[in-house]
Design an enzyme around this catalytic site. Structure first.
Site, short mmCIF file in Angstrom:
data_model
loop_
_atom_site.label_atom_id
_atom_site.label_comp_id
_atom_site.label_asym_id
_atom_site.label_seq_id
_atom_site.Cartn_x
_atom_site.Cartn_y
_atom_site.Cartn_z
N ASP A 20 38.25 33.65 47.49
CA ASP A 20 38.94 34.50 46.53
C ASP A 20 40.43 34.36 46.79
O ASP A 20 40.89 34.57 47.92
CB ASP A 20 38.49 35.95 46.77
CG ASP A 20 38.48 36.78 45.51
OD1 ASP A 20 39.48 36.74 44.80
OD2 ASP A 20 37.48 37.47 45.27
N ASP A 57 41.98 36.10 41.43
CA ASP A 57 42.00 37.51 41.04
C ASP A 57 42.98 37.75 39.89
O ASP A 57 44.10 37.22 39.90
CB ASP A 57 42.45 38.30 42.28
CG ASP A 57 42.16 39.78 42.17
OD1 ASP A 57 40.99 40.15 42.03
OD2 ASP A 57 43.13 40.57 42.24
N GLU A 90 39.47 35.13 37.11
CA GLU A 90 38.97 36.45 36.72
C GLU A 90 39.74 36.91 35.49
O GLU A 90 40.96 37.10 35.56
CB GLU A 90 39.16 37.48 37.85
CG GLU A 90 38.48 38.80 37.50
CD GLU A 90 39.09 40.04 38.14
OE1 GLU A 90 38.42 41.07 38.17
OE2 GLU A 90 40.25 39.98 38.60
N HIS A 133 31.45 42.98 41.86
CA HIS A 133 31.73 44.13 42.71
C HIS A 133 32.58 45.20 42.03
O HIS A 133 32.96 46.18 42.66
CB HIS A 133 32.45 43.64 43.98
CG HIS A 133 33.77 43.01 43.66
ND1 HIS A 133 33.88 41.85 42.92
CD2 HIS A 133 35.04 43.39 43.93
CE1 HIS A 133 35.15 41.55 42.77
NE2 HIS A 133 35.88 42.47 43.37
N ASP A 134 32.91 44.99 40.77
CA ASP A 134 33.75 45.95 40.04
C ASP A 134 32.98 46.69 38.95
O ASP A 134 33.55 47.58 38.31
CB ASP A 134 34.93 45.22 39.37
CG ASP A 134 35.89 44.64 40.38
OD1 ASP A 134 36.06 45.25 41.46
OD2 ASP A 134 36.49 43.58 40.10
C1 NOJ Z 1 40.08 42.52 40.66
C2 NOJ Z 1 39.13 42.64 41.81
O1 NOJ Z 1 37.89 42.12 41.44
C3 NOJ Z 1 39.09 44.11 42.17
O2 NOJ Z 1 38.06 44.40 43.08
C4 NOJ Z 1 40.43 44.49 42.72
O3 NOJ Z 1 40.46 45.88 42.98
C5 NOJ Z 1 41.55 44.17 41.72
N1 NOJ Z 1 41.40 42.89 41.11
C6 NOJ Z 1 42.88 44.17 42.40
O4 NOJ Z 1 42.98 43.06 43.26
#
Ligand code: NOJ
Length: 532
Positions: free
Chosen positions: A100, A202, A265, A327-328
């Protein structure tokens, strides 16, 4: 199209949230040696590539998405030697390892920011985004943090505000500064030279902001049912035209090394998402397609419409991809329920494009209710009710007290169903979610039609059924997905006399089917080869 797909086209990617996969030193937090111990499981399952959420030194304000040193490993996760061993063992199994990359922001404890905040004249000052207060002393503009509250924090030592689109402990880097670009390029080279196979990047669409930082207008589509921090439209804090140059440069760096992948992402509607392949397919190889992940209505027409829109929008030569969990976001089984979760896995693993599977979704793990006093996610703290801890709980390996994840106290509560829903039990059963995912992955590897066959909607017109062909050469594969609670009988005799059923999502039948009378039970999915 080449006859052999590239590895990142044919592979299935498995996302590991390292804190929650396997603890090897009893501190209740997963680590790299733990992941190495579990590589055999991933190989048995049929995974080809692993993406690790951040493992770099970090104060863990956002559990690693706040990086304090881009070129090392946090002691919680292990050492660089542990990393090298993990990489070596991954490659030894013919698998790939994707890291990542978090280039939008650093930790406020990163030496660059520590320097930057010492004085306005400091050489690192312009590596971040600083502004004077508004005339009323408040923040320089109205931007909101994605975690809630203003996107600006006042730094008394130098009398200015700094920008952070996420937590105050995650100051945004200034991508208009060439030194920042150079520094992140060097970070990429550090890991690529070490042998990693690519990066998931990210919030790549947020990397560069409007130079004047104007106020964002209200979002007319926002409703109070959504996060309060989403009430402004992201006109000036993301998706600026210049971001495409930034991404092209990242791609140039990746291309210095053979056969690597960049995955972005990106949470955007399909038509905007696909621009991140680049006009010359010179940006990210895979702009993550989260449209299934965000889909509210899991019905045959809604899913079909989405798949068709995506297929139509893809630029020539661009390779598709699909994601069902990360994970979000709430877990698949929680979003759609257990019966549809099985259908979701068949969809993910039979659509055209690279699939990404989130750890534990192969067991149909569900979100875990986190008591208020155990909430640790910064978003859950700043925007109560919107925390992401529920989808980050430890992997459920067996029915022991620590679920085989740890012998210590797990950093997040274990799921209450871990004694019933775990790898050990599901490995024994022939009809379990795990058995289904493993069988689908096996079929994906052994049938070229599933990896690089064409996609075509059809041939069924039924409100509950989404049907599609995956064809390659002589092979015609048909997927039938019943999204409804009624059993359905279909006459497909126009497409052949017999089908060879490879798998049902219920894992209780296979073999020859009479295409004149194909029956699907409620929420059942079938994958078959049609014989002419
Ligand atoms: C996206 C990530 O997937 C998330 O978990 C994170 O909190 C934010 N970006 C900030 O890096």
């Amino acid at each position: 199209m080449k006859s052999q797909p590239l590895w990142w086209q044919s592979n299935t990617i498995y996302q590991i949230y390292p804190r929650s996969f396997q603890d090897s030193n009893d501190d209740g937090i997963g680590d790299l040696p733990g992941i190495t111990q579990r590589l055999d499981y991933l190989q048995w399952l049929g995974i080809d590539a692993i993406w690790l959420s951040p493992i770099y030194p970090s104060p863990m304000a956002d559990f690693g998405y706040d990086v304090a040193d881009y070129a090392n490993i946090d002691p919680i996760f292990g050492t660089l030697a542990d990393f090298d061993l993990l990489l070596q063992e991954t490659h030894a199994r013919g698998m790939r390892l994707i890291l990542d990359l978090v280039p939008n922001h650093t930790s406020d404890e990163h030496p660059w920011f520590v320097q930057a905040r010492t004085a306005r004249e400091n050489a690192y000052r312009d590596w971040y985004i600083w502004r004077d207060a508004a005339p009323d002393g408040g923040p320089p503009n109205n931007w909101l943090s994605y975690f809630g509250g203003p996107a600006w924090t006042f730094d008394p030592a130098t009398g200015q505000y700094y920008l952070h689109l996420f937590d105050p402990k995650q100051p945004d880097l200034n991508w208009r500064n060439p030194a920042v670009r150079q520094a992140i390029h060097d970070v990429m080279r550090f890991w690529l030279a070490r042998g990693v196979d690519g990066f998931r990047i990210d919030v790549i669409w947020m990397l560069i902001k409007h130079p004047d930082l104007p106020d964002n207008p209200p979002d007319p589509a926002w409703t109070p049912a959504e996060k309060p921090q989403n009430r402004l439209a992201h006109v000036y804090d993301q998706q600026q035209p210049e971001v495409h140059n930034v991404i092209r440069e990242l791609r140039t760096v990746a291309d210095e090394f053979p056969d690597r992948v960049l995955i972005g992402e990106i949470y955007l509607p399909i038509e905007e998402l696909v621009t991140y392949y680049g006009a010359q397919l010179d940006e990210v190889h895979l702009p993550y397609n989260f449209n299934l992940l965000k889909l509210k209505e899991w019905s045959a027409p809604a899913v079909r419409d989405l798949v068709e829109r995506y297929e139509r929008a893809l630029p020539a030569g661009a390779w598709p991809n699909w994601v069902l969990g990360n994970h979000d976001q709430p877990r698949l089984a929680t979003r759609v329920g257990q019966p549809l979760a099985r259908l979701g896995q068949m969809l993910l693993l039979t659509l055209r494009g690279t699939p990404t599977l989130y750890y534990g979704d192969e067991l149909a793990m569900e979100d875990v209710a986190i008591p208020a006093e155990r909430v640790v996610d910064p978003q859950g703290i700043r925007a109560p009710g919107w925390g992401r801890d529920p989808e980050r709980t430890p992997m459920q390996w067996d029915d022991t007290a620590g679920a085989g994840f740890t012998t210590g106290t797990p950093w997040l509560p274990l799921a209450p169903d871990s004694t019933r829903r775990n790898v050990a039990l599901q490995r024994e059963g022939s009809r379990t979610p795990l058995a289904l995912v493993r069988r689908l992955l096996e079929l994906r590897r052994s049938h070229a039609a599933l990896t690089f066959g064409t996609y075509q909607t059809g041939p069924v017109d039924h409100a509950q059924i989404f049907a599609y062909w995956r064809n390659h050469g002589e092979e015609r594969m048909l997927v039938l997905l019943n999204f409804g609670q009624e059993a359905v009988q279909l006459d497909l005799s126009a497409h052949g006399a017999q089908g060879h059923l490879l798998v049902s999502t219920l894992m209780d039948r296979a073999g020859t089917l009479d295409l004149a009378t194909v029956s699907l039970r409620p929420y059942e999915g079938l994958l078959m080869v049609c014989l002419t």
